[in-house]
Write an enzyme that holds these catalytic residues in place. Structure first.
Site, PDB file in Angstrom:
ATOM      1  N   ASP A   1      10.749  -0.797  -0.448  1.00 48.21           N
ATOM      2  CA  ASP A   1      10.203   0.718  -0.467  1.00 48.21           C
ATOM      3  C   ASP A   1       9.929   1.307   0.968  1.00 48.21           C
ATOM      4  OD1 ASP A   1       8.420  -1.303   0.054  1.00 48.21           O
ATOM      5  OD2 ASP A   1       6.545  -0.539  -0.865  1.00 48.21           O
TER       6      ASP A   1
ATOM      7  N   LYS B   1      11.505  -7.541  -1.531  1.00 49.60           N
ATOM      8  CA  LYS B   1      10.121  -7.239  -2.000  1.00 49.60           C
ATOM      9  C   LYS B   1       9.371  -8.628  -1.924  1.00 49.60           C
ATOM     10  CE  LYS B   1       7.341  -4.186  -3.231  1.00 49.60           C
ATOM     11  NZ  LYS B   1       6.802  -2.972  -2.493  1.00 49.60           N
TER      12      LYS B   1
ATOM     13  N   TYR C   1      20.144  -6.903 -13.216  1.00 47.11           N
ATOM     14  CA  TYR C   1      21.361  -6.360 -14.365  1.00 47.11           C
ATOM     15  C   TYR C   1      21.635  -7.542 -15.133  1.00 47.11           C
ATOM     16  CZ  TYR C   1      20.655  -2.094 -11.304  1.00 47.11           C
ATOM     17  OH  TYR C   1      20.170  -0.986 -10.697  1.00 47.11           O
TER      18      TYR C   1
ATOM     19  N   ASP D   1      21.863  -0.802  -5.565  1.00 45.17           N
ATOM     20  CA  ASP D   1      22.275   0.238  -6.277  1.00 45.17           C
ATOM     21  C   ASP D   1      21.506   1.429  -6.197  1.00 45.17           C
ATOM     22  OD1 ASP D   1      23.384   1.629  -8.280  1.00 45.17           O
ATOM     23  OD2 ASP D   1      22.112   0.686 -10.119  1.00 45.17           O
TER      24      ASP D   1
ATOM     25  N   ASP E   1      23.159   4.573  -3.123  1.00 41.32           N
ATOM     26  CA  ASP E   1      23.280   6.182  -3.356  1.00 41.32           C
ATOM     27  C   ASP E   1      22.335   6.874  -2.623  1.00 41.32           C
ATOM     28  OD1 ASP E   1      25.160   5.435  -5.298  1.00 41.32           O
ATOM     29  OD2 ASP E   1      23.952   6.654  -6.940  1.00 41.32           O
TER      30      ASP E   1
END
Ligand code: NAD
Length: 368
Positions: free
Chosen positions: A228, A196, A145, A252, A256
């Protein structure tokens, strides 16, 4: 007696209603556990615009700088004054500015679904075990980001190329890892680090640094999971997780996803932590939801997210873990006794009673 200074910024919509209940509950712990909380209330959001012409008035910022932590409600009313440009509207001018101003690099999002609220969770009951209790720790200032270069280039012939850069340094990873390990020590002492590492250089460094930091916390069991698989495991067997540690973008998304398991936005607190000075950590504490204009001013909002944000503040900024745990236990007691605001009420549940914001706050305060 130890005194802690708190900037109480209720904001807009349901903010003032739920903030009132949180302060009431915090006041009970103050007496019971023997410390002093000094609240200074200040306007922010549309309340700031009404009071001083801007979403984050200078005086409000000064109150925050002079405090040990910020207890925040929420800001933003989408239907108010469309002539005010987006950079001056509360979400950007107040919320993003405050987050930046205080160097908040760690976001903590606990999700707790008590067994009696199984009906509010989208997962099948057999996947919920004895209840879900997960803390997602998300790095907030690095990664994709914010990494540079970040731009869109013109390639000619009507084509463009967009570039985002994922970048983390060893100290950035180590500091968020310490936050996560310390949080795990206060819980069930299990940490799952998400990365990852099979594809990303960042993932390899993340895993190396987290493993190294973990050596300083031998009482915490550490394991690693690819992001994943983490997303899938949250749906298949959420009860396997205690603390999940994630870089910014993965956090992020997963925070959620985890939040959806908690039943209602009205149940979800959050903490954003900055630098630690001695025994105190500056923090910004707020419910995960927004101003809920559809139910504001009607005594319908669930105050639990705001009340639990207050508990997180006691634990993570002031080191008052017993008082924080007492608030969390009182929330569990009020729910077990059948108190339900509309967002967590189901007519099919026997023994449950629909209550308003004030009644829920009062029941929690009384249970401490
Ligand atoms: P929202 O979170 O305010 O509301 C979404 C839904 O959840 C609504 O139906 C609402 O009634 C419900 N809800 C939220 N909190 C609840 C609670 N405590 N008890 C019961 N029900 C609750 O999201 P939105 O409607 O998309 O946004 C409204 C405004 O809030 C917008 O201006 C948005 O920008 C702002 N917002 C602010 C923050 C913040 O200050 N951190 C966060 C999110 C949204």
């Amino acid at each position: 007696m130890k005194t802690f200074k708190i900037a109480a910024l209720a904001g807009d919509g349901i903010g003032p209603e739920v903030m009132r209940e949180a302060i009431q509950v915090l006041r009970v712990t103050e007496k019971k556990f023997g410390f002093r909380l000094e609240f200074t209330e200040a306007p922010v959001g549309w309340a700031g615009i009404d009071a001083a012409g801007i979403a984050l008035p200078d005086e409000t910022l000064a109150v925050c700088k002079n405090s040990d932590a910020i207890l925040f409600g929420s800001v933003g009313l989408p239907d108010r004054d469309p002539t005010i440009p987006k950079e001056e509207r509360p979400e950007r001018a107040a919320l993003l500015r405050l987050r930046k101003e205080f160097g908040l690099f760690a976001n903590l999002r606990p999700v707790k679904l008590p067994k009696v609220l199984a009906h509010a969770c989208p997962l099948a009951r057999e996947r919920q075990g004895d209840g879900i209790d997960i803390l997602v720790v998300r790095e907030l200032t690095g990664g994709m980001y914010f990494g540079q270069p970040k731009k869109t280039e013109d390639l000619g012939g009507g084509n463009q190329r967009a570039i985002d850069t994922m970048v983390y340094t060893t100290p950035e990873i180590a500091r968020i890892a310490h936050v996560a390990f310390r949080a795990a020590q206060l819980r069930r002492k299990k940490l799952t680090s998400i990365d990852k590492a099979n594809v990303l250089e960042n993932g390899i460094l993340w895993r190396e640094v987290v493993t190294r930091v973990g050596k300083q916390y031998p009482d915490v069991a550490l394991d690693h999971m690819f992001v994943d698989n983490g997303a899938m495991q949250l749906m298949l067997k959420p009860t396997q997780f205690d603390v999940m540690l994630c870089e910014n973008m993965f956090g992020d998304i997963l925070s959620d996803e985890a939040a959806a398991l908690g039943g209602s936005l009205g149940m979800l607190p959050s903490a954003s932590l900055g630098a630690t000075n001695g025994k105190q950590t500056f923090g910004f504490y707020e419910p995960a939801g927004g101003t809920a204009p559809d139910i504001a001013g009607k005594n319908l909002a669930n105050p639990i997210a705001q009340i639990l944000s207050g508990a997180l503040m006691l634990r993570h900024s002031f080191g008052l873990n017993d008082a924080a745990a007492a608030i969390e236990a009182a929330v569990a007691t009020a729910i077990a006794a059948g108190h339900r605001t509309g967002d967590i009420f189901s007519p099919a549940e026997t023994g449950a009673r629909k209550v308003g914001t004030r009644e829920m706050g009062g029941a929690i305060a009384a249970a401490i």
